[in-house]
Design an enzyme around this catalytic site. Structure first.
Site, PDB file in Angstrom:
ATOM      1  N   GLU A  82      -6.521  -8.189  -9.961  1.00 43.61           N
ATOM      2  CA  GLU A  82      -6.309  -7.613 -11.292  1.00 43.61           C
ATOM      3  C   GLU A  82      -5.681  -8.621 -12.249  1.00 43.61           C
ATOM      4  O   GLU A  82      -4.627  -9.200 -11.950  1.00 43.61           O
ATOM      5  CB  GLU A  82      -5.416  -6.363 -11.183  1.00 43.61           C
ATOM      6  CG  GLU A  82      -5.326  -5.630 -12.520  1.00 43.61           C
ATOM      7  CD  GLU A  82      -4.587  -4.304 -12.449  1.00 43.61           C
ATOM      8  OE1 GLU A  82      -4.254  -3.845 -11.344  1.00 43.61           O
ATOM      9  OE2 GLU A  82      -4.350  -3.726 -13.530  1.00 43.61           O
ATOM     10  N   LYS A 260       2.077   3.086  -9.725  1.00 38.68           N
ATOM     11  CA  LYS A 260       0.976   2.117  -9.570  1.00 38.68           C
ATOM     12  C   LYS A 260       1.428   0.781 -10.158  1.00 38.68           C
ATOM     13  O   LYS A 260       1.136  -0.287  -9.621  1.00 38.68           O
ATOM     14  CB  LYS A 260      -0.290   2.647 -10.248  1.00 38.68           C
ATOM     15  CG  LYS A 260      -1.575   1.922  -9.866  1.00 38.68           C
ATOM     16  CD  LYS A 260      -1.884   0.707 -10.710  1.00 38.68           C
ATOM     17  CE  LYS A 260      -3.205   0.066 -10.338  1.00 38.68           C
ATOM     18  NZ  LYS A 260      -3.521  -1.111 -11.163  1.00 38.68           N
ATOM     19  N   ASP A 276       0.538  -5.299   5.870  1.00 38.65           N
ATOM     20  CA  ASP A 276      -0.323  -4.112   5.818  1.00 38.65           C
ATOM     21  C   ASP A 276      -0.100  -3.369   4.503  1.00 38.65           C
ATOM     22  O   ASP A 276       0.874  -2.631   4.350  1.00 38.65           O
ATOM     23  CB  ASP A 276       0.038  -3.222   7.027  1.00 38.65           C
ATOM     24  CG  ASP A 276      -0.846  -2.010   7.166  1.00 38.65           C
ATOM     25  OD1 ASP A 276      -1.405  -1.554   6.154  1.00 38.65           O
ATOM     26  OD2 ASP A 276      -0.969  -1.496   8.291  1.00 38.65           O
ATOM     27  N   HIS A 374      -3.757  -7.064 -21.979  1.00 38.62           N
ATOM     28  CA  HIS A 374      -4.853  -7.028 -21.021  1.00 38.62           C
ATOM     29  C   HIS A 374      -6.135  -7.628 -21.582  1.00 38.62           C
ATOM     30  O   HIS A 374      -6.951  -8.149 -20.849  1.00 38.62           O
ATOM     31  CB  HIS A 374      -5.153  -5.563 -20.655  1.00 38.62           C
ATOM     32  CG  HIS A 374      -4.552  -5.127 -19.370  1.00 38.62           C
ATOM     33  ND1 HIS A 374      -5.181  -5.306 -18.169  1.00 38.62           N
ATOM     34  CD2 HIS A 374      -3.380  -4.529 -19.080  1.00 38.62           C
ATOM     35  CE1 HIS A 374      -4.413  -4.831 -17.209  1.00 38.62           C
ATOM     36  NE2 HIS A 374      -3.310  -4.349 -17.729  1.00 38.62           N
TER      37      HIS A 374
HETATM   38  P1  NAD Z   1       2.967  -7.040  16.826  1.00 42.29           P
HETATM   39  O1  NAD Z   1       3.033  -6.034  17.910  1.00 42.29           O
HETATM   40  O2  NAD Z   1       1.733  -7.843  16.681  1.00 42.29           O
HETATM   41  O3  NAD Z   1       4.216  -8.026  16.945  1.00 42.29           O
HETATM   42  C1  NAD Z   1       5.524  -7.568  17.034  1.00 42.29           C
HETATM   43  C2  NAD Z   1       6.137  -8.108  18.294  1.00 42.29           C
HETATM   44  O4  NAD Z   1       6.462  -9.482  18.120  1.00 42.29           O
HETATM   45  C3  NAD Z   1       7.428  -7.429  18.653  1.00 42.29           C
HETATM   46  O5  NAD Z   1       7.179  -6.229  19.327  1.00 42.29           O
HETATM   47  C4  NAD Z   1       8.125  -8.498  19.498  1.00 42.29           C
HETATM   48  O6  NAD Z   1       7.760  -8.359  20.841  1.00 42.29           O
HETATM   49  C5  NAD Z   1       7.535  -9.810  18.990  1.00 42.29           C
HETATM   50  N1  NAD Z   1       8.488 -10.651  18.230  1.00 42.29           N
HETATM   51  C6  NAD Z   1       8.580 -11.997  18.285  1.00 42.29           C
HETATM   52  N2  NAD Z   1       9.522 -12.462  17.459  1.00 42.29           N
HETATM   53  C7  NAD Z   1      10.048 -11.402  16.829  1.00 42.29           C
HETATM   54  C8  NAD Z   1      11.064 -11.235  15.844  1.00 42.29           C
HETATM   55  N3  NAD Z   1      11.721 -12.274  15.298  1.00 42.29           N
HETATM   56  N4  NAD Z   1      11.317  -9.996  15.392  1.00 42.29           N
HETATM   57  C9  NAD Z   1      10.659  -8.933  15.882  1.00 42.29           C
HETATM   58  N5  NAD Z   1       9.710  -9.024  16.838  1.00 42.29           N
HETATM   59  C10 NAD Z   1       9.395 -10.256  17.319  1.00 42.29           C
HETATM   60  O7  NAD Z   1       3.204  -6.413  15.394  1.00 42.29           O
HETATM   61  P2  NAD Z   1       3.931  -5.125  14.828  1.00 42.29           P
HETATM   62  O8  NAD Z   1       4.770  -5.611  13.696  1.00 42.29           O
HETATM   63  O9  NAD Z   1       4.573  -4.310  15.887  1.00 42.29           O
HETATM   64  O10 NAD Z   1       2.694  -4.285  14.249  1.00 42.29           O
HETATM   65  C11 NAD Z   1       2.135  -4.614  13.003  1.00 42.29           C
HETATM   66  C12 NAD Z   1       0.665  -4.309  12.986  1.00 42.29           C
HETATM   67  O11 NAD Z   1       0.446  -2.940  13.323  1.00 42.29           O
HETATM   68  C13 NAD Z   1       0.052  -4.509  11.650  1.00 42.29           C
HETATM   69  O12 NAD Z   1      -1.144  -5.247  11.810  1.00 42.29           O
HETATM   70  C14 NAD Z   1      -0.294  -3.084  11.189  1.00 42.29           C
HETATM   71  O13 NAD Z   1      -1.400  -3.103  10.323  1.00 42.29           O
HETATM   72  C15 NAD Z   1      -0.573  -2.412  12.483  1.00 42.29           C
HETATM   73  N6  NAD Z   1      -0.520  -0.937  12.560  1.00 42.29           N
HETATM   74  C16 NAD Z   1      -0.034  -0.149  11.558  1.00 42.29           C
HETATM   75  C17 NAD Z   1       0.023   1.226  11.702  1.00 42.29           C
HETATM   76  C18 NAD Z   1       0.586   2.071  10.582  1.00 42.29           C
HETATM   77  O14 NAD Z   1       1.165   1.542   9.648  1.00 42.29           O
HETATM   78  N7  NAD Z   1       0.474   3.411  10.629  1.00 42.29           N
HETATM   79  C19 NAD Z   1      -0.429   1.816  12.885  1.00 42.29           C
HETATM   80  C20 NAD Z   1      -0.889   0.988  13.928  1.00 42.29           C
HETATM   81  C21 NAD Z   1      -0.928  -0.384  13.765  1.00 42.29           C
END
Ligand code: NAD
Length: 421
Positions: A82, A260, A276, A374
């Site tokens: 945008e 928005k 996300d 705009h």
């Molecule tokens: P992930 O599981 O890929 O990574 C997180 C992991 O990284 C932690 O569980 C930990 O084991 C590790 N880690 C390493 N260094 C860390 C640090 N400094 N701090 C914290 N953890 C560390 O990712 P996530 O963040 O658990 O999940 C994010 C993903 O899930 C996104 O891609 C999102 O789109 C997706 N998702 C979103 C939803 C929703 O929003 N409703 C639902 C399902 C999945």
């Protein structure tokens, strides 16, 4: 034309998939080339990030300048299609820079996961049975993610509610988890899934859903700033912005557009860092409706000195690890530009951008209107839509802005005249 039922599509390579789609849709070689050019995101990585990948969708990254957040100067990458969004943040931040910029705070990176227990005849009793097992539950959750625990995160709190629903009472368990520098969805979903059989074992009944809540109201960030009235053009401008804020607090129709404006800034930062966007949008809008009425996320007030005080509070579940954040090369560079070392620090900068963005929108809306700013960029888009290339884009756009007629049919006519048609 071939149908959309393509057996084994997901097993094809990316180039083969693109060939199939090109055949289906009748794409030209030039159109295929656009999709095949994946730029900084290697095709192999794109293919790993999503299913059935055939290309990428490049979106410009603009840099928001002039931001001072908690005394630190920041350049903030914003990925958005945008026009005017980046410029608006730069202007808003410039107007408050000398007055100190933005002050931010955060509640900490706590995420909530929900476990839905149904079919128990004694839900109040079950609620206490779950609450009594706090230590056991903490152990199960932390056992799922030793890496997170090593980074100082893990299980923090347990909440259990009896929810009256159309389908009868349900016992809803919330586990509250410190996810440190991760957005945390996968982390807490794993814990919720691991815990579910134990809850069924303790209480009977049946667990269905086990997933995080995007209403991340334990992961709030806040930003505030005071814009000097003089820098804005005087008391009347302050009054106009305050009146706009009152309007958005009281009316959901206005609040939706107001918010928005906030999310124009925040979503662009979220996308640039590979986070996300849907999770952030869902959390923000759910938080805006927490009183039962959908309201504005940011507020503007007149200070005792007559200046404009702006404030913004919303949930911001963004991470520096996990999801696409660490693997997407562009996202990694954007994080490097931001210069943040924790997810909370990043969220605080994004919140400042959101406040700057909403300020800029209200300032324009309550004074000259949004279209003036705009139009110049919009005119360029229309010129390109009409087929203008190179220098023609500016010449067609300038001609439209000069006459005040900024429409695609006018762009086509001006372009025709320019080309001697
Ligand atoms: P992930 O599981 O890929 O990574 C997180 C992991 O990284 C932690 O569980 C930990 O084991 C590790 N880690 C390493 N260094 C860390 C640090 N400094 N701090 C914290 N953890 C560390 O990712 P996530 O963040 O658990 O999940 C994010 C993903 O899930 C996104 O891609 C999102 O789109 C997706 N998702 C979103 C939803 C929703 O929003 N409703 C639902 C399902 C999945």
């Amino acid at each position: 034309m071939a149908g959309s039922r393509i057996s084994g599509f997901h097993r094809l390579g990316m180039a083969e998939r693109l060939e199939v789609v090109a055949g289906f849709a009748g794409l030209t070689a030039a159109q295929v080339a656009v999709l095949a050019e994946t730029g900084a995101l290697p095709a192999e990585l794109a293919d790993r990030l999503v299913e059935n990948a055939i290309g990428v969708m490049p979106v410009p990254i603009g840099i928001a300048s002039n931001l001072k957040v908690d005394g630190v100067d920041r350049l903030v990458p914003m990925a958005t299609e945008e026009s005017s969004v980046v410029a608006a943040v730069c202007n808003a931040a410039r107007l408050v820079y000398d007055a100190g910029g933005f002050v931010t705070s955060a509640s900490g990176p706590l995420m909530i996961a929900q476990i839905q227990l149904t079919g128990v005849s004694d839900p109040q009793h079950s609620r206490l049975e779950i609450l009594e097992r706090r230590e056991e539950i903490a152990g199960i959750c932390d056992g799922c993610d030793p890496v997170l625990v090593r980074h100082g995160g893990g299980f923090r709190e347990l909440e259990v509610r009896v929810l009256e629903t159309r389908g009868g009472p349900m016992v809803i368990t919330h586990i509250v988890v410190d996810t440190r520098d991760a957005m945390g969805a996968n982390a807490v979903n794993t814990m919720a899934e691991r815990l579910a059989p134990s809850i069924e074992g303790w209480c009977g009944g049946k667990v269905y859903l086990r997933i995080l809540s995007n209403l991340a109201d334990r992961r709030l960030v806040r930003a505030r700033a005071v814009w000097p009235a003089d820098a804005l053009g005087g008391a009347e401008v302050v009054d106009g912005i305050v009146a706009a804020s009152h309007f958005a607090e009281a009316d959901p129709y206005r609040a939706a557009t107001h918010n928005k404006g906030v999310m124009n800034g925040i979503s662009a930062c979220v996308l640039a860092t590979g986070n996300d966007t849907r999770a952030i949008e869902a959390g923000a809008h759910a938080y805006a409706a927490r009183s039962g009425q959908y309201r504005s996320l940011s507020r503007f007030e007149r200070t005792a000195e007559g200046d404009l005080a702006g404030s913004l509070e919303l949930p911001l579940a963004v991470g520096l690890v996990g999801g696409a954040t660490k693997v997407h090369p562009t996202a990694r560079v954007c994080v490097a530009i931001l210069g943040v070392t924790t997810a909370v620090e990043m969220a605080r900068v994004f919140c400042a951008v959101g406040l700057a963005q909403t300020f800029a929108a209200l300032r324009a809306l309550s004074t000259v209107g949004i279209q003036k700013g705009h139009m110049a960029l919009h005119a360029q888009n229309l010129a390109m839509m009409a087929g203008a290339v190179g220098e023609e884009v500016d010449r067609v756009a300038d001609a439209m802005v000069a006459t005040g007629e900024v429409r695609v049919d006018v762009a086509e006519r001006v372009l025709g005249e320019l080309r001697g048609g």
